[in-house]
Design an enzyme around this catalytic site. Structure first.
Site, mmCIF file in Angstrom:
data_model
loop_
_atom_site.group_PDB
_atom_site.id
_atom_site.type_symbol
_atom_site.label_atom_id
_atom_site.label_comp_id
_atom_site.label_asym_id
_atom_site.label_seq_id
_atom_site.Cartn_x
_atom_site.Cartn_y
_atom_site.Cartn_z
ATOM 1 N N CYS A 12 0.804 -1.223 0.000
ATOM 2 C CA CYS A 12 0.000 0.000 0.000
ATOM 3 C C CYS A 12 0.839 1.276 0.000
ATOM 4 O O CYS A 12 0.282 2.373 -0.100
ATOM 5 C CB CYS A 12 -0.957 -0.015 1.197
ATOM 6 N N LYS A 15 0.371 3.474 -3.323
ATOM 7 C CA LYS A 15 -0.827 4.244 -3.646
ATOM 8 C C LYS A 15 -0.465 5.600 -4.241
ATOM 9 O O LYS A 15 0.535 6.215 -3.868
ATOM 10 C CB LYS A 15 -1.667 4.476 -2.382
ATOM 11 N N ASP A 44 -14.909 6.345 1.303
ATOM 12 C CA ASP A 44 -15.074 5.164 2.161
ATOM 13 C C ASP A 44 -14.320 3.966 1.591
ATOM 14 O O ASP A 44 -13.727 4.027 0.506
ATOM 15 C CB ASP A 44 -16.561 4.842 2.338
ATOM 16 N N ASP A 45 -14.372 2.849 2.315
ATOM 17 C CA ASP A 45 -13.577 1.680 1.949
ATOM 18 C C ASP A 45 -14.134 0.920 0.762
ATOM 19 O O ASP A 45 -13.394 0.250 0.042
ATOM 20 C CB ASP A 45 -13.465 0.739 3.163
ATOM 21 N N ASP A 62 -8.784 -3.836 -4.799
ATOM 22 C CA ASP A 62 -7.511 -3.401 -4.240
ATOM 23 C C ASP A 62 -6.398 -4.264 -4.823
ATOM 24 O O ASP A 62 -6.545 -5.486 -4.912
ATOM 25 C CB ASP A 62 -7.520 -3.507 -2.717
ATOM 26 N N ASP A 85 -11.742 -4.406 2.884
ATOM 27 C CA ASP A 85 -12.676 -3.319 2.596
ATOM 28 C C ASP A 85 -14.123 -3.738 2.846
ATOM 29 O O ASP A 85 -14.937 -2.941 3.307
ATOM 30 C CB ASP A 85 -12.527 -2.864 1.140
ATOM 31 N N GLY A 132 -11.162 -13.591 -13.309
ATOM 32 C CA GLY A 132 -10.134 -12.578 -13.179
ATOM 33 C C GLY A 132 -9.684 -12.079 -14.527
ATOM 34 O O GLY A 132 -10.272 -12.386 -15.565
ATOM 35 N N THR A 134 -5.800 -10.868 -16.603
ATOM 36 C CA THR A 134 -4.345 -10.803 -16.533
ATOM 37 C C THR A 134 -3.812 -10.079 -17.760
ATOM 38 O O THR A 134 -4.215 -10.388 -18.885
ATOM 39 C CB THR A 134 -3.735 -12.217 -16.476
ATOM 40 N N ASP A 220 -10.717 0.759 7.539
ATOM 41 C CA ASP A 220 -9.488 -0.020 7.708
ATOM 42 C C ASP A 220 -8.292 0.882 7.443
ATOM 43 O O ASP A 220 -8.345 1.821 6.662
ATOM 44 C CB ASP A 220 -9.474 -1.298 6.858
#
Length: 340
Positions: A12, A15, A44-45, A62, A85, A132, A134, A220
């Site tokens: 993190c 960011k 917010d999260d 995230d 989150d 997902g 990639t 968080d």
């Protein structure tokens, strides 16, 4: 063991600076819909979309580049961080999608290990990974988009603070400092162990405790630091927060490392963003300021409960394995953030 190359910043700490993010998003019209219970307005999260009177859909994503050389640990912590989150909103994760970037044309085995780490976290959370995306990229990046559910009547946002509440923090501060020291070969083994175990720990049980004790607000603690997220919570709630630095739990050894100068670059970006936005009591040491501004990867929850429930909250959290949980401050009517 296969090892990952470390980018300049990982976890993190990578960011986009909060000030740049606010400038980027200022004035953007994202569209209005009465079913959006939580959008971009309060930072917010996660977002929450109302499906029915009894059901809200929680959506979040995230992802970040590696913070460590161990591909399995990297994948596991990235997934735990993304799941957090949903827990911070008082929700329950339902399913996740992998978000993956990885160099093409080379050894792909570390990517599989990264995905295995993410899968291990998802299994601990009791959810499936159902897809997902990639793409090729010079630096690995991994994380998740997570779908969850929440009872709209029990949803917990960062905007619900009321004066006179106690603030509880569930995990210790200092993962940014610890990982910066590890890059330099200066992190003591015990400090590294505690940091890793903290990052691996799901916030699921902590969210359950917060919800059952009627938490009025929750967030968080991640890349914008304890001070940064507390500032956002105070601003969203139009309330004030007073933190007691003596009560803030730090990872053992993190204070010594911060005093030595093992401080990630994101700490200074957090300081720039918060300049003029908080007050420090007389004599607050520089290394403690740095820890309060330390970017956390997969940090704990900060939540507010009525004072008579705070001690019980801490006892229950420690019984659930959050060994460093503690009461770190309180709320006041006058808007702002102060550290004593």
């Amino acid at each position: 063991m296969m090892e990952l190359e470390l980018p300049n910043e990982g976890g993190c700490t990578a960011k986009l600076p909060a000030r740049e993010l606010e400038r980027l998003l200022a004035g953007m019209g994202w569209g209005s819909d009465p079913r959006v219970l939580v959008g971009l307005e309060t930072g917010d999260d996660a977002g929450v979309y109302l499906l029915s009177e009894e059901l809200g859909l929680v959506l979040t994503t995230d992802f970040f580049p590696p913070f460590c050389r161990d591909p399995f640990l990297y994948g596991e912590v990235a997934a735990v961080n993304a799941l957090s989150d949903v827990y911070a909103m008082g929700g329950t994760p339902l399913a996740a999608l992998n978000i993956t970037m990885y160099p093409s044309g080379g050894d792909i085995a570390p990517l599989r290990t990264i995905l295995e780490g993410g899968l291990a976290a998802a299994r601990r959370a009791g959810i499936p990974i159902i897809g997902g995306h990639t793409i090729a990229n010079d630096t690995p990046v991994y994380g998740m988009a997570v779908l969850g559910r929440v009872d709209p009547g029990r949803m917990c946002t960062n905007a619900g603070l009321r004066p006179g509440m106690s603030l509880v923090l569930t995990k210790p501060i200092g993962t940014g400092v610890a990982m910066a020291a590890e890059r330099l070969g200066l992190c003591p083994p015990e400090t590294y162990r505690v940091a890793v175990e903290s990052m691996r720990q799901l916030n699921r049980a902590a969210a359950t405790v917060a919800g059952e004790l009627g938490a009025a607000a929750c967030t968080d603690i991640t890349g914008f630091s304890l001070l940064g997220h507390a500032h956002r919570m105070a601003a969203a709630s139009r309330a004030g927060i007073h933190l007691r630095v003596a009560d803030v739990p730090f990872i053992p050894g993190a204070a010594d490392l911060a005093r030595m100068g093992c401080v990630p670059g994101a700490t200074f970006r957090n300081a720039e963003y918060l300049q003029g936005q908080w007050e420090a009591g007389a004599g607050l040491a520089v290394h403690l300021r740095h820890l309060l501004l330390d970017p956390q990867t997969s940090g704990g929850l900060l939540f507010a409960v009525e004072p008579e429930k705070a001690t019980l909250a801490v006892a229950r959290l420690r019984a659930e394995g959050y060994a460093f949980a503690g009461i770190v401050g309180h709320t006041v009517e006058r808007q702002g953030l102060r550290v004593e």
